[in-house]
Design a protein around this motif. Sequence first.
Motif, PDB file in Angstrom:
ATOM      1  N   PRO A 122       0.814  -1.223   0.000  1.00  0.00           N
ATOM      2  CA  PRO A 122       0.000   0.000   0.000  1.00  0.00           C
ATOM      3  C   PRO A 122       0.847   1.273   0.000  1.00  0.00           C
ATOM      4  O   PRO A 122       0.443   2.284  -0.584  1.00  0.00           O
ATOM      5  CB  PRO A 122      -0.841  -0.117   1.274  1.00  0.00           C
ATOM      6  N   VAL A 123       2.019   1.252   0.642  1.00  0.00           N
ATOM      7  CA  VAL A 123       2.896   2.421   0.617  1.00  0.00           C
ATOM      8  C   VAL A 123       3.359   2.703  -0.799  1.00  0.00           C
ATOM      9  O   VAL A 123       3.344   3.848  -1.264  1.00  0.00           O
ATOM     10  CB  VAL A 123       4.116   2.217   1.546  1.00  0.00           C
ATOM     11  N   LEU A 124       3.785   1.671  -1.510  1.00  0.00           N
ATOM     12  CA  LEU A 124       4.241   1.852  -2.882  1.00  0.00           C
ATOM     13  C   LEU A 124       3.114   2.358  -3.772  1.00  0.00           C
ATOM     14  O   LEU A 124       3.324   3.255  -4.599  1.00  0.00           O
ATOM     15  CB  LEU A 124       4.794   0.539  -3.436  1.00  0.00           C
ATOM     16  N   GLU A 125       1.926   1.814  -3.601  1.00  0.00           N
ATOM     17  CA  GLU A 125       0.789   2.258  -4.407  1.00  0.00           C
ATOM     18  C   GLU A 125       0.485   3.729  -4.138  1.00  0.00           C
ATOM     19  O   GLU A 125       0.218   4.501  -5.062  1.00  0.00           O
ATOM     20  CB  GLU A 125      -0.437   1.399  -4.082  1.00  0.00           C
ATOM     21  N   TYR A 126       0.550   4.122  -2.855  1.00  0.00           N
ATOM     22  CA  TYR A 126       0.329   5.525  -2.519  1.00  0.00           C
ATOM     23  C   TYR A 126       1.417   6.395  -3.146  1.00  0.00           C
ATOM     24  O   TYR A 126       1.118   7.439  -3.753  1.00  0.00           O
ATOM     25  CB  TYR A 126       0.325   5.728  -1.007  1.00  0.00           C
ATOM     26  N   ALA A 127       2.667   5.984  -3.014  1.00  0.00           N
ATOM     27  CA  ALA A 127       3.789   6.782  -3.508  1.00  0.00           C
ATOM     28  C   ALA A 127       3.721   6.975  -5.016  1.00  0.00           C
ATOM     29  O   ALA A 127       4.055   8.046  -5.534  1.00  0.00           O
ATOM     30  CB  ALA A 127       5.108   6.125  -3.116  1.00  0.00           C
ATOM     31  N   LYS A 128       3.292   5.963  -5.729  1.00  0.00           N
ATOM     32  CA  LYS A 128       3.196   6.049  -7.190  1.00  0.00           C
ATOM     33  C   LYS A 128       2.201   7.115  -7.616  1.00  0.00           C
ATOM     34  O   LYS A 128       2.376   7.751  -8.662  1.00  0.00           O
ATOM     35  CB  LYS A 128       2.778   4.693  -7.771  1.00  0.00           C
TER      36      LYS A 128
END
Length: 220
Positions: free
Chosen positions: A60-66
């Motif tokens: 979820p962090v990576l998805e948010y960051a993208k």
Amino acid sequence: MVIAIDGPAGSGKSTIAKLLAEKLIGRDGSGFTYINSGYLYRTITLGCLRAKISPTESAPVLEYAKNANISYQKDSVFLDSEDVTNLLHSDEIDRYSAPLSAIVPVRHLVNDLVRDIAGGQNVVVEGRDMTTVVFPGAEYRFYLDASPEARAKRRFDQGVSRLSLEEIRESILKRDEIDKNKPEGSLKLEAGVYYLDTSDLTLMQVYDKLIEVVKLETKA
């Protein structure tokens, strides 16, 4: 031209990098832009906390960051058009930004963003893998260090933490352990990087030592 500055938290990277960017003139006659890669990780951490996303959960962090709307203007970071620079040094952000920055795909994303920002400019860029991963071929590479005691006192004297001096020291040691053991972009000193212990040096003493190495003109 790229001037890259590396080192642990509290070693003086941010302050000296900002000062160099303000003072130096590149060989092409133009000034320097200051880039703080840690601000980008901290901004992602802030955004995750606001969105109720655990900063330690990789997917979820990576998805948010993208998808995050993050921009860098001069020495300030904007999240969804809000200047969040003054919100990035809370105890909560300190607690979560290190594990978040250890997520390898997030590091790739931030490193690409830093390179994009720096592209075609004179920059002073600082962060924990600027001299090793992001800009290993930088014209000038510096590693600033300081004792845990000196770093804790600097943080304590800033007055932005509610922790005691000893608690800040313990937090710094934990942060060092995380940074040194990251699977990618770990904190380390490479051969050819100029090393300077800033524990007993003033800001201007550090500045003078780096200027001796860089040997560029400075603004009046």
